[in-house]
Design an enzyme around this catalytic site. Structure first.
Site, PDB file in Angstrom:
ATOM      1  N   MET A  49      24.706  26.338 -51.671  1.00 37.85           N
ATOM      2  CA  MET A  49      25.710  25.403 -52.185  1.00 37.85           C
ATOM      3  C   MET A  49      25.269  24.809 -53.518  1.00 37.85           C
ATOM      4  SD  MET A  49      26.773  23.145 -48.851  1.00 37.85           S
ATOM      5  CE  MET A  49      26.715  23.769 -47.180  1.00 37.85           C
ATOM      6  N   PHE A  57      17.314  24.671 -54.833  1.00 34.33           N
ATOM      7  CA  PHE A  57      16.943  23.920 -53.628  1.00 34.33           C
ATOM      8  C   PHE A  57      17.458  24.593 -52.357  1.00 34.33           C
ATOM      9  CE2 PHE A  57      17.794  20.204 -56.714  1.00 34.33           C
ATOM     10  CZ  PHE A  57      16.543  20.340 -57.306  1.00 34.33           C
ATOM     11  N   GLU A 100      26.163  19.693 -39.572  1.00 32.62           N
ATOM     12  CA  GLU A 100      24.942  19.683 -40.379  1.00 32.62           C
ATOM     13  C   GLU A 100      24.355  18.273 -40.441  1.00 32.62           C
ATOM     14  OE1 GLU A 100      23.469  20.630 -44.977  1.00 32.62           O
ATOM     15  OE2 GLU A 100      25.437  21.309 -44.284  1.00 32.62           O
ATOM     16  N   GLU A 119      24.312   8.275 -50.687  1.00 29.90           N
ATOM     17  CA  GLU A 119      25.363   7.630 -51.467  1.00 29.90           C
ATOM     18  C   GLU A 119      26.713   8.305 -51.219  1.00 29.90           C
ATOM     19  OE1 GLU A 119      21.581   6.432 -52.723  1.00 29.90           O
ATOM     20  OE2 GLU A 119      22.342   8.491 -52.685  1.00 29.90           O
TER      21      GLU A 119
END
Length: 382
Positions: free
Chosen positions: A126, A157, A243, A368
């Site tokens: 993603m 990542f 998730e 956030e």
């Protein structure tokens, strides 16, 4: 102690098997894997032989078709031990469910059995260098050309990035359509033009392989489109609650374990001629952390129960991820302090857990972003 009711006797028997496996197959090697930057690839096939991978996968395609509680137990035991190099949660809880829920029968038949056995390790791509949590703004493109998509772009990542044999890539099939232009593609690691970057050197989770991925005119067969074209963003939103629940489950399990390590330590360690546990500050800190830990456990267990019956909504999953990971990091920071200088030594599990935990507030959507999701749900009728 408030009794847990979320697991059956069969679940707990499975937990015992997972726990023994981790003690024998992971504990003696994890420190070395931290130095090497990834776990031994054979760990995946051993896990597959034991039935630890993809327990929810349907029987028709070689799975056990169990409830998510079995996934949760694997997550808890990895969290409890601090063996963060193991990427089974990403594989079983996050990536493979996309194939189960949106794949064609042909895709399921081609991949699921090998995902269950550990022969195929999955990742989901993603995040990009410039997008972070903003999945609508991905720049990776997949342009239809006859019976293929031509894939170009890069990701970063990516958990399981080095070991991955199959990657679910989030790409724009229509760059001008915003979220409606996002699609998911199943990309095999040996595809020409697909390259893996070096294993990224992280602050924590040292044994977890995490990579950049690069796509240079990768030709992906059209039959490897996962679900419908342009529906990728919707699929991502539908799967993200599981998730985030997985992250919350591992967070509270790790927090409970760390609190236990700290209680043992302060009983044994002496300062000014008396056990650290005899000081009022230590007692008050432990009481506060234990109370908050109990409350968090009850909430996360309730979220797991809701997920069993498909009632866990997006905002509640976001709350679980936000609260559990914030608390995990708070608890670990306090526990490092109670360990004193030894809490900063890598040989102590509390130090490794403290470093490993920090990313929990970042991945699966930053905390956030969780606050935005929760507030939007609160204000949507305003």
């Amino acid at each position: 102690m408030i009794p847990r009711t979320v697991f059956t006797e069969e679940h707990e028997q499975f937990r015992d098997t997972v726990r023994k496996f981790l003690e024998h197959e992971v504990a003696p090697h994890h420190a070395q894997w931290e130095k090497e930057g990834q776990v031994d690839r054979t760990l995946w096939t051993k896990a597959g032989e034991m039935g630890f991978l993809c327990p929810q996968a349907p029987e028709a395609f070689g799975g056990l078709e169990l409830d998510f509680g079995y996934n949760a137990i694997v997550d808890e035991e990895i969290g409890r031990t601090g063996f963060t190099g193991i990427g089974w949660g990403l594989h079983s809880d996050i990536a493979v469910p996309y194939i189960v829920n949106y794949g064609t029968d042909e895709q399921k038949d081609k991949y699921l059995r090998r995902c269950i056995s550990g022969e195929v390790v999955t990742a989901i791509a993603m995040t990009e260098p410039g997008t972070g949590s903003d999945l609508q703004s991905v720049r990776t493109t997949a342009v239809r050309n006859g019976d293929h998509y031509v894939l170009n772009g890069s990701k970063t990542f990516i958990t399981n990035g080095q070991h991955a044999d199959l990657v679910i890539v989030v790409a724009k099939t229509d760059p001008n359509a915003g979220a409606a232009g996002v699609s998911l593609l199943l990309v095999e690691a040996d595809s020409p033009g697909f390259k893996k970057g070096t294993n990224l050197d992280k602050v924590g989770m040292k044994a977890q392989d995490t990579s950049e991925l690069f796509f240079d005119d990768v030709r992906v067969p059209a039959e490897n489109l996962l679900g419908a074209e342009g529906q990728g963003f919707i699929y991502l939103m539908q799967e993200l609650p599981q998730e985030r629940l997985s992250v919350a489950i591992s967070a509270i399990a790790n927090a409970e374990a760390a609190l236990g390590w700290t209680v043992d330590y302060v009983k044994e360690r002496k300062a000014f001629g008396r056990p650290v546990s005899s000081f009022q500050n230590t007692q008050f800190k432990l009481a506060e952390l234990s109370s908050e830990c109990t409350a968090m456990r009850v909430f996360v267990d309730r979220c797991l129960e809701l997920h069993y019956s498909k009632q866990l909504d997006v905002a509640t999953a976001a709350k679980a991820k936000l609260l559990a990971t914030d608390f995990q990091c708070k608890l670990l920071d306090e526990c490092v302090q109670l360990h004193g200088g030894y809490g900063y030594m890598w040989e102590y599990p509390i130090a490794r857990a403290w470093a490993d935990a920090r990313v929990q507030r970042i991945y699966a959507g930053t905390n956030e972003i969780m606050k935005l999701i929760i507030s939007r749900e609160m204000l949507k009728d305003g």
